[in-house]
Design a protein around this motif. Structure first.
Motif, PDB file in Angstrom:
ATOM      1  N   SER A  92       0.725  -1.204   0.060  1.00 40.08           N
ATOM      2  CA  SER A  92       0.032   0.228  -0.197  1.00 40.08           C
ATOM      3  C   SER A  92       0.757   1.114  -0.040  1.00 40.08           C
ATOM      4  O   SER A  92       2.069   1.143   0.346  1.00 40.08           O
ATOM      5  CB  SER A  92      -1.006   0.090   1.201  1.00 40.08           C
ATOM      6  OG  SER A  92      -0.153   0.089   2.357  1.00 40.08           O
ATOM      7  N   GLU A 101      -3.650   6.663   6.669  1.00 38.79           N
ATOM      8  CA  GLU A 101      -4.485   6.417   5.422  1.00 38.79           C
ATOM      9  C   GLU A 101      -4.007   5.672   4.541  1.00 38.79           C
ATOM     10  O   GLU A 101      -2.906   6.447   3.844  1.00 38.79           O
ATOM     11  CB  GLU A 101      -5.554   7.127   5.132  1.00 38.79           C
ATOM     12  CG  GLU A 101      -6.840   6.633   4.134  1.00 38.79           C
ATOM     13  CD  GLU A 101      -7.779   7.569   3.792  1.00 38.79           C
ATOM     14  OE1 GLU A 101      -8.620   7.061   3.032  1.00 38.79           O
ATOM     15  OE2 GLU A 101      -7.744   9.014   4.021  1.00 38.79           O
ATOM     16  N   PHE A 103      -3.448   3.540   0.499  1.00 34.11           N
ATOM     17  CA  PHE A 103      -4.038   3.397  -0.802  1.00 34.11           C
ATOM     18  C   PHE A 103      -3.503   2.509  -1.530  1.00 34.11           C
ATOM     19  O   PHE A 103      -2.195   2.066  -1.467  1.00 34.11           O
ATOM     20  CB  PHE A 103      -3.851   4.793  -1.267  1.00 34.11           C
ATOM     21  CG  PHE A 103      -4.673   5.947  -0.693  1.00 34.11           C
ATOM     22  CD1 PHE A 103      -5.949   6.321  -0.651  1.00 34.11           C
ATOM     23  CD2 PHE A 103      -3.808   6.617   0.390  1.00 34.11           C
ATOM     24  CE1 PHE A 103      -6.574   7.358  -0.028  1.00 34.11           C
ATOM     25  CE2 PHE A 103      -4.378   7.657   1.178  1.00 34.11           C
ATOM     26  CZ  PHE A 103      -5.876   8.030   0.910  1.00 34.11           C
ATOM     27  N   THR A 104      -4.452   1.776  -2.243  1.00 31.73           N
ATOM     28  CA  THR A 104      -3.789   0.798  -2.914  1.00 31.73           C
ATOM     29  C   THR A 104      -3.024   0.924  -4.154  1.00 31.73           C
ATOM     30  O   THR A 104      -2.361   0.525  -4.709  1.00 31.73           O
ATOM     31  CB  THR A 104      -5.039  -0.142  -3.580  1.00 31.73           C
ATOM     32  OG1 THR A 104      -6.098   0.755  -4.199  1.00 31.73           O
ATOM     33  CG2 THR A 104      -5.714  -0.904  -2.324  1.00 31.73           C
ATOM     34  N   LEU A 108      -5.018   6.838  -6.394  1.00 34.43           N
ATOM     35  CA  LEU A 108      -5.995   7.270  -5.346  1.00 34.43           C
ATOM     36  C   LEU A 108      -5.329   7.981  -4.117  1.00 34.43           C
ATOM     37  O   LEU A 108      -5.820   8.749  -3.528  1.00 34.43           O
ATOM     38  CB  LEU A 108      -6.569   5.977  -4.582  1.00 34.43           C
ATOM     39  CG  LEU A 108      -7.218   4.971  -5.698  1.00 34.43           C
ATOM     40  CD1 LEU A 108      -7.523   3.579  -5.142  1.00 34.43           C
ATOM     41  CD2 LEU A 108      -8.461   5.705  -6.295  1.00 34.43           C
ATOM     42  N   LEU A 109      -4.170   7.884  -3.945  1.00 35.75           N
ATOM     43  CA  LEU A 109      -3.283   8.599  -2.906  1.00 35.75           C
ATOM     44  C   LEU A 109      -3.164  10.043  -3.114  1.00 35.75           C
ATOM     45  O   LEU A 109      -3.426  10.947  -2.363  1.00 35.75           O
ATOM     46  CB  LEU A 109      -1.921   8.207  -2.709  1.00 35.75           C
ATOM     47  CG  LEU A 109      -0.993   8.751  -1.717  1.00 35.75           C
ATOM     48  CD1 LEU A 109      -0.188   7.844  -1.043  1.00 35.75           C
ATOM     49  CD2 LEU A 109      -0.281   9.653  -2.745  1.00 35.75           C
ATOM     50  N   ALA A 112      -6.602  11.876  -2.731  1.00 24.62           N
ATOM     51  CA  ALA A 112      -6.889  12.111  -1.278  1.00 24.62           C
ATOM     52  C   ALA A 112      -6.139  13.292  -0.835  1.00 24.62           C
ATOM     53  O   ALA A 112      -6.503  14.088  -0.155  1.00 24.62           O
ATOM     54  CB  ALA A 112      -6.559  10.839  -0.461  1.00 24.62           C
TER      55      ALA A 112
END
Length: 129
Positions: A92, A101, A103-104, A108-109, A112
């Motif tokens: 991740s 948090e 992220f995959t 997506l990171l 965010a």
């Protein structure tokens, strides 16, 4: 009777040919530009606008940290400024914006991070502008 001189005739001809040449060149350039498709995005890269911010992700490494990226680690930029990211042992991803948090994937990171920034500019890692 007004006679045209050879110099005037050559000047007029040269001017007409120049106009024709420029028109043909412009038409040719416009035609070739219209026929040329946009450059495809290389595999593993992202170039998108998300919530008004430009996210760019390139695969590879190096970055501006003088090669401190692991081989194959992507470089993530928000509005042209690098977002420092790290890969966890489980595969991740986390960033300096949000260590809590995972992220995959970097895309997506980055999204965010844009949400967490809430319009604030990304400050380079270490706080030096």
């Amino acid at each position: 009777m007004n006679k045209i001189t050879r110099r005037q005739a050559l000047g007029t001809t040269a001017g007409a040919l120049t106009v024709l040449g420029l028109t043909a060149a412009a038409t040719s350039a416009a035609t070739s530009a219209a026929a040329t498709p946009a450059a495809p995005t290389p595999p593993g890269t992202v170039d998108e606008v998300y919530q008004g911010r430009r996210i760019q992700i390139t695969s590879g490494g190096g970055g501006h940290h003088g090669g401190h990226h692991s081989p194959g680690q992507p470089t993530v930029r928000i509005d042209g400024r690098e977002l420092h990211i790290m890969r966890n042992a489980d595969g991740s991803w986390i960033s300096v914006i949000n260590h809590y948090e995972t992220f995959t994937e970097p895309k997506l990171l980055a999204r965010a991070a844009v949400r967490d920034l809430q319009g604030a500019p990304l400050v380079p890692f270490g706080g030096v502008a």
